[in-house]
Scaffold this active site. Structure first.
Site, PDB file in Angstrom:
ATOM      1  N   ARG A 139      19.561  11.246  26.780  1.00 14.23           N
ATOM      2  CA  ARG A 139      18.522  10.805  25.855  1.00 14.23           C
ATOM      3  C   ARG A 139      17.488  11.901  25.618  1.00 14.23           C
ATOM      4  NH1 ARG A 139      15.736   7.579  28.297  1.00 14.23           N
ATOM      5  NH2 ARG A 139      16.967   7.253  30.183  1.00 14.23           N
ATOM      6  N   LYS A 284      19.219   2.127  24.611  1.00 14.33           N
ATOM      7  CA  LYS A 284      17.884   2.128  25.177  1.00 14.33           C
ATOM      8  C   LYS A 284      16.816   1.913  24.093  1.00 14.33           C
ATOM      9  CE  LYS A 284      17.884   2.375  29.670  1.00 14.33           C
ATOM     10  NZ  LYS A 284      19.214   2.442  30.238  1.00 14.33           N
ATOM     11  N   HIS A 303      14.254  -3.073  33.748  1.00 16.25           N
ATOM     12  CA  HIS A 303      15.300  -2.054  33.875  1.00 16.25           C
ATOM     13  C   HIS A 303      15.952  -2.234  35.240  1.00 16.25           C
ATOM     14  CE1 HIS A 303      16.541   2.476  33.961  1.00 16.25           C
ATOM     15  NE2 HIS A 303      17.470   1.744  33.389  1.00 16.25           N
ATOM     16  N   SER A 321      17.344   6.304  36.667  1.00 16.83           N
ATOM     17  CA  SER A 321      18.705   6.753  36.411  1.00 16.83           C
ATOM     18  C   SER A 321      19.325   7.408  37.654  1.00 16.83           C
ATOM     19  CB  SER A 321      18.656   7.752  35.253  1.00 16.83           C
ATOM     20  OG  SER A 321      19.950   8.019  34.818  1.00 16.83           O
ATOM     21  N   LYS A 325      21.881   1.390  40.399  1.00 12.99           N
ATOM     22  CA  LYS A 325      21.869   0.045  39.804  1.00 12.99           C
ATOM     23  C   LYS A 325      23.290  -0.419  39.467  1.00 12.99           C
ATOM     24  CE  LYS A 325      19.134   1.088  36.386  1.00 12.99           C
ATOM     25  NZ  LYS A 325      18.919   2.487  36.768  1.00 12.99           N
ATOM     26  N   THR A 326      24.040   0.422  38.745  1.00  6.30           N
ATOM     27  CA  THR A 326      25.389   0.024  38.335  1.00  6.30           C
ATOM     28  C   THR A 326      26.310  -0.034  39.552  1.00  6.30           C
ATOM     29  OG1 THR A 326      25.065   1.008  36.162  1.00  6.30           O
ATOM     30  CG2 THR A 326      27.333   0.585  36.823  1.00  6.30           C
ATOM     31  N   ASP A 340      22.092  -3.153  33.965  1.00  9.13           N
ATOM     32  CA  ASP A 340      21.003  -2.260  33.542  1.00  9.13           C
ATOM     33  C   ASP A 340      19.781  -2.924  32.891  1.00  9.13           C
ATOM     34  OD1 ASP A 340      20.393   0.660  33.444  1.00  9.13           O
ATOM     35  OD2 ASP A 340      20.337   0.358  31.289  1.00  9.13           O
ATOM     36  N   ARG A 405      29.830   9.388  31.179  1.00  6.96           N
ATOM     37  CA  ARG A 405      29.600   7.945  31.180  1.00  6.96           C
ATOM     38  C   ARG A 405      30.807   7.155  30.707  1.00  6.96           C
ATOM     39  NH1 ARG A 405      24.471   5.635  32.888  1.00  6.96           N
ATOM     40  NH2 ARG A 405      23.099   7.430  33.052  1.00  6.96           N
TER      41      ARG A 405
HETATM   42  N1  LIG Z   1      24.350   5.790  49.000  1.00  7.12           N
HETATM   43  C1  LIG Z   1      24.548   5.650  47.690  1.00  7.12           C
HETATM   44  N2  LIG Z   1      24.091   4.561  47.021  1.00  7.12           N
HETATM   45  C2  LIG Z   1      24.254   4.422  45.685  1.00  7.12           C
HETATM   46  N3  LIG Z   1      24.884   5.342  44.911  1.00  7.12           N
HETATM   47  C3  LIG Z   1      25.383   6.449  45.508  1.00  7.12           C
HETATM   48  C4  LIG Z   1      25.227   6.654  46.904  1.00  7.12           C
HETATM   49  N4  LIG Z   1      25.809   7.837  47.205  1.00  7.12           N
HETATM   50  C5  LIG Z   1      26.291   8.338  46.064  1.00  7.12           C
HETATM   51  N5  LIG Z   1      26.059   7.530  45.016  1.00  7.12           N
HETATM   52  C6  LIG Z   1      26.423   7.805  43.600  1.00  7.12           C
HETATM   53  O1  LIG Z   1      25.224   7.813  42.835  1.00  7.12           O
HETATM   54  C7  LIG Z   1      25.466   7.353  41.513  1.00  7.12           C
HETATM   55  C8  LIG Z   1      24.595   6.154  41.171  1.00  7.12           C
HETATM   56  O2  LIG Z   1      24.673   5.961  39.765  1.00  7.12           O
HETATM   57  P1  LIG Z   1      24.536   4.598  38.977  1.00  7.12           P
HETATM   58  O3  LIG Z   1      25.438   4.658  37.793  1.00  7.12           O
HETATM   59  O4  LIG Z   1      24.709   3.431  39.867  1.00  7.12           O
HETATM   60  O5  LIG Z   1      23.034   4.770  38.485  1.00  7.12           O
HETATM   61  P2  LIG Z   1      22.129   3.760  37.686  1.00  7.12           P
HETATM   62  O6  LIG Z   1      20.983   3.402  38.572  1.00  7.12           O
HETATM   63  O7  LIG Z   1      22.966   2.655  37.175  1.00  7.12           O
HETATM   64  O8  LIG Z   1      21.569   4.715  36.515  1.00  7.12           O
HETATM   65  P3  LIG Z   1      21.446   4.530  34.899  1.00  7.12           P
HETATM   66  O9  LIG Z   1      20.222   3.696  34.643  1.00  7.12           O
HETATM   67  O10 LIG Z   1      21.297   5.917  34.430  1.00  7.12           O
HETATM   68  O11 LIG Z   1      22.682   3.874  34.419  1.00  7.12           O
HETATM   69  C9  LIG Z   1      26.931   6.985  41.431  1.00  7.12           C
HETATM   70  O12 LIG Z   1      27.616   8.078  40.895  1.00  7.12           O
HETATM   71  C10 LIG Z   1      27.287   6.766  42.923  1.00  7.12           C
HETATM   72  O13 LIG Z   1      28.646   7.018  43.192  1.00  7.12           O
HETATM   73  O1  LIG Z   2      19.996   5.213  28.904  1.00  3.85           O
HETATM   74  C1  LIG Z   2      20.859   6.009  29.283  1.00  3.85           C
HETATM   75  O2  LIG Z   2      21.280   6.957  28.627  1.00  3.85           O
HETATM   76  C2  LIG Z   2      21.455   5.810  30.620  1.00  3.85           C
HETATM   77  C3  LIG Z   2      20.651   4.929  31.422  1.00  3.85           C
HETATM   78  O3  LIG Z   2      21.022   3.818  31.709  1.00  3.85           O
HETATM   79  C4  LIG Z   2      19.329   5.411  31.842  1.00  3.85           C
HETATM   80  O4  LIG Z   2      19.028   6.598  31.674  1.00  3.85           O
HETATM   81  O5  LIG Z   2      18.570   4.584  32.380  1.00  3.85           O
HETATM   82 CA   LIG Z   3      23.771   2.268  35.077  1.00  7.07          CA
HETATM   83 MN   LIG Z   4      19.527   2.610  32.681  1.00  2.55          MN
END
Ligand SMILES: Nc1ncnc2c1ncn2[C@@H]1O[C@H](COP(=O)(O)OP(=O)(O)OP(=O)(O)O)[C@@H](O)[C@H]1O
Ligand SMILES: O=C([O-])CC(=O)C(=O)O
Ligand SMILES: [Ca+2]
Ligand SMILES: [Mn+2]
Length: 621
Positions: A139, A284, A303, A321, A325-326, A340, A405
């Site tokens: 972004r 977003k 979020h 990010s 979360k995911t 998300d 992604r």
């Molecule tokens: N102990 C841990 N706990 C959680 N995630 C971990 C850990 N160790 C490594 N990771 C890695 O960290 C990353 C967490 O990314 P995730 O997609 O869950 O982020 P998000 O909070 O959903 O972000 P976004 O809002 O950008 O989507 C994954 O690639 C996961 O494999």
């Molecule tokens: O919005 C995006 O590109 C990915 C995401 O979930 C974040 O950054 O929170």
């Molecule tokens: Ca996510």
């Molecule tokens: Mn997000």
């Protein structure tokens, strides 16, 4: 094979096959038999008329010439009646031209469109659509502009720290016109009519108009998909996105500082995208709109990820990010509500979206089987690298970006809860990826601490992949999503405090980052340990555990958890250099303190004792 008739091999070969011949006289007829016509809506013209209004110029007094269907389908164009005064003589060249509208295409149709459009769309070995988002692979928050008018000037959060950078109404319509002229100059545009928010009382109708088939497939996956009946009665959307991301903004225009511009007009209920094709801008951007609309109805937009146990216990996962979360809301033993974006209303929680957008750097089948298996036909894979021949994806490859992604419909996760709604949360889990390695893997928070950490919105990222950079970088983003909020953070914080109190939710802080030293010395906490910690929160085991208090941050940490080595629960134990630990701890505490200074003068909610408690809930040193 032996040949009975003197060396000549005969084959049992029959030219006239026994089955009945196909009922076609020509190859074209045969091809037309192949595809069974889909049921058409009763009034085929009505969505087109509404789209014609959406795509109409504000500067000229007529709409574009729209026709439904693919120009390659060779059906004579039947233009829809648009707002052009009837029986006009065309007044410009652009009004002589037709733009074909491809309306709510299916994933299969969008795959075919994507292949025809760009040399950058491919099927991977598991059937996903691999695409490139172009020059932008993330972004562009600095290029976001929000129209400041009499209403929004008073309502929204402006100025230092705010994500809302102003533009005026006139520049908005100029950019809108630029996007429309670009879209109307194309042979075809993709239009999706979809929904946001699974709570039926608070559902929002969105229309997404885009030049790229992959963008239409992305939004098909990420928004809630209407049924045929719902499409028939869709009517006028509540919000429209004009995605002309392939075309640049004019950097000489007022308020523009680059050729990328993402513009939101809340009064017009429209968003214009110029100069970036990163699909996350659409997702977003709409999230920002929900952050405006929902609190007006007393609903908190968040979020966060969200899942539910078999007993109906709901957990929210906040975090910036990359904090998990995911990853952590996608849990084989629990029902996934969403990964998300959520709403918390008096009825409970609801997912805003119809899909997930998972980071896939270093994705492994063993560690994240559900996400791995979701990457199949229909899923959009952005900016991944694959083997040219086998089309197998190499998830470790960062050649294009670290931010690779996968976007898939939530039904691709086997234990998704459909509809994506649940009762009030029992646990509120704040995730931080602490690259300093000083925050405990888990702490139990009181309400004031939960609010302190929610408003701080801390995570630390490792300083990228460049050589020689060893310092982690602390990021503070209010409400764990300052880039998306519209009002001042204290508004959301007050709503969260009120809801947590009313429904009795417990707050937790989970460090998914470093242990045993900072980034470069220690290592990231193993995902299986984090999962055990999360399991212990869900099961209630951690509510009754023994706790001790940490110095400086004053966090309550458990002394033991099933399946997790006890020595890692207090980070000081994992550092060999105790002096370095203390120094790093104080450094991070100082960063928290500095960041919170701007909030010290605000009152949170109606209860001023809560504000005092929140101010006292930060680090003490
Ligand atoms: N102990 C841990 N706990 C959680 N995630 C971990 C850990 N160790 C490594 N990771 C890695 O960290 C990353 C967490 O990314 P995730 O997609 O869950 O982020 P998000 O909070 O959903 O972000 P976004 O809002 O950008 O989507 C994954 O690639 C996961 O494999
Ligand atoms: O919005 C995006 O590109 C990915 C995401 O979930 C974040 O950054 O929170
Ligand atoms: Ca996510
Ligand atoms: Mn997000």
């Amino acid at each position: 094979m032996a040949s009975p008739n003197g060396g000549v091999t005969t084959y049992d070969y029959d030219d006239s096959d026994s089955a009945a011949p196909v009922r076609a006289q020509t190859i074209e007829e045969l091809h037309s038999l192949q595809r069974k016509a889909a049921a058409t809506t009763k009034d085929g013209a009505s969505p087109l008329q509404s789209i014609s209004a959406s795509l109409a110029s504000l500067a000229r007094e007529y709409g574009p010439n729209l026709v439904k269907g693919d120009p390659e389908a060779k059906v004579a164009p039947v233009p829809v009646k648009h707002q052009q005064p009837s029986a006009t003589i065309a007044s410009s060249d652009s009004s002589l031209k037709f733009t074909h509208v491809l309306y709510n295409l299916s994933p299969a149709e969008l795959y075919e469109q994507a292949f025809g459009q760009k040399k950058s769309s491919f099927i991977t070995s598991t059937g996903a659509l691999a695409t490139l988002s172009g020059a932008k692979t993330g972004r562009s928050p600095r290029d976001k502009r929000v129209v400041k008018d009499e209403t929004t000037e008073k309502e929204l959060w402006w100025g230092k720290g705010s994500p809302n950078i102003e533009m005026d109404e006139r520049q908005f319509v100029i950019n809108r016109e630029r996007a429309l002229d670009y879209l109307n100059s194309l042979d075809k545009v993709y239009v999706n009519d979809q929904f946001l928010n699974w709570d039926p009382e608070n559902r929002i109708k969105v229309r997404i108009i885009t030049s790229r088939a992959y963008h239409a497939l992305f939004m098909h996956n990420m928004c809630i998909r209407p049924t045929e009946e719902e499409l028939e009665t869709f009517g006028t959307p509540d919000f429209t996105i004009y995605n002309a991301g392939e075309f640049p903004a004019n950097r000489y225009a007022n308020y523009m500082t680059s050729s990328t511009s993402i513009n939101i007009s809340l009064a017009r209920r429209e968003m214009v995208i110029l100069g970036t094709q990163y699909a996350g801008e659409m997702k977003k951007g709409l999230f920002g709109v929900m952050h405006y609309l929902m609190p007006k109805r007393g609903i908190l937009s968040l979020h966060s990820g969200c899942n539910m146990g078999k007993e109906g216990d709901v957990a929210l996962f906040f975090g910036l990010s990359g904090t998990g979360k995911t990853t952590l809301s996608t849990d084989h033993n629990r029902l996934l509500i969403g990964d998300d974006e959520h709403c918390w209303s008096d009825n409970g929680v609801s997912n805003i979206e119809g899909g997930c957008y998972a980071k896939c750097i270093d994705l492994s089948q063993e560690k994240e089987p559900d996400i791995w298996n979701a990457i199949k036909f229909g899923t959009v894979l952005e900016n991944v690298v694959f083997n040219e021949r086998t089309r197998e994806v190499d998830y470790a490859d960062k050649s294009i970006t670290e931010n690779t992604r996968a976007a898939y419909p939530i039904e691709f996760i086997p234990n998704a809860l459909i509809p994506c709604v649940g009762p009030h949360p029992k646990n509120v889990i704040l995730l931080a990826c602490d690259a300093y390695g000083v925050l405990p893997p888990v702490s139990k928070l009181n309400l004031a601490q939960t609010m302190y950490h929610f408003i701080s919105g801390y995570t630390a990222i490792v300083a990228g992949t460049e050589d020689g950079i060893k310092e982690p970088t602390a990021t503070f983003s209010a409400c764990f999503g300052a880039a998306f909020i519209m009002y001042h953070p204290t508004k959301y914080a007050a709503m969260l405090a009120e809801k947590m109190q009313k429904y009795g939710a417990t707050g937790w802080l989970v460090n998914t980052g470093w242990s045993g030293g900072r980034y470069g010395v220690g290592s990231r906490i193993k995902l299986p340990y984090t999962r055990k910690i999360i399991d212990a929160i869900h099961s209630g085991e951690l509510l009754t555990a023994n706790y001790k208090k940490t110095e400086v941050f004053g966090l309550e940490i458990p002394t033991g958890i099933d399946g997790v080595p006890s020595e890692i629960l207090d980070p000081v134990n994992t550092w060999t250099d105790k002096a370095a630990y203390k120094e790093t701890l104080l450094k991070l505490a100082g960063l928290f303190k500095n960041n919170f200074e701007v909030f010290a003068t605000y009152k949170i909610g109606d209860d001023s004792s809560l504000t005092d408690q929140i101010l006292a809930a930060g680090p003490n040193f």
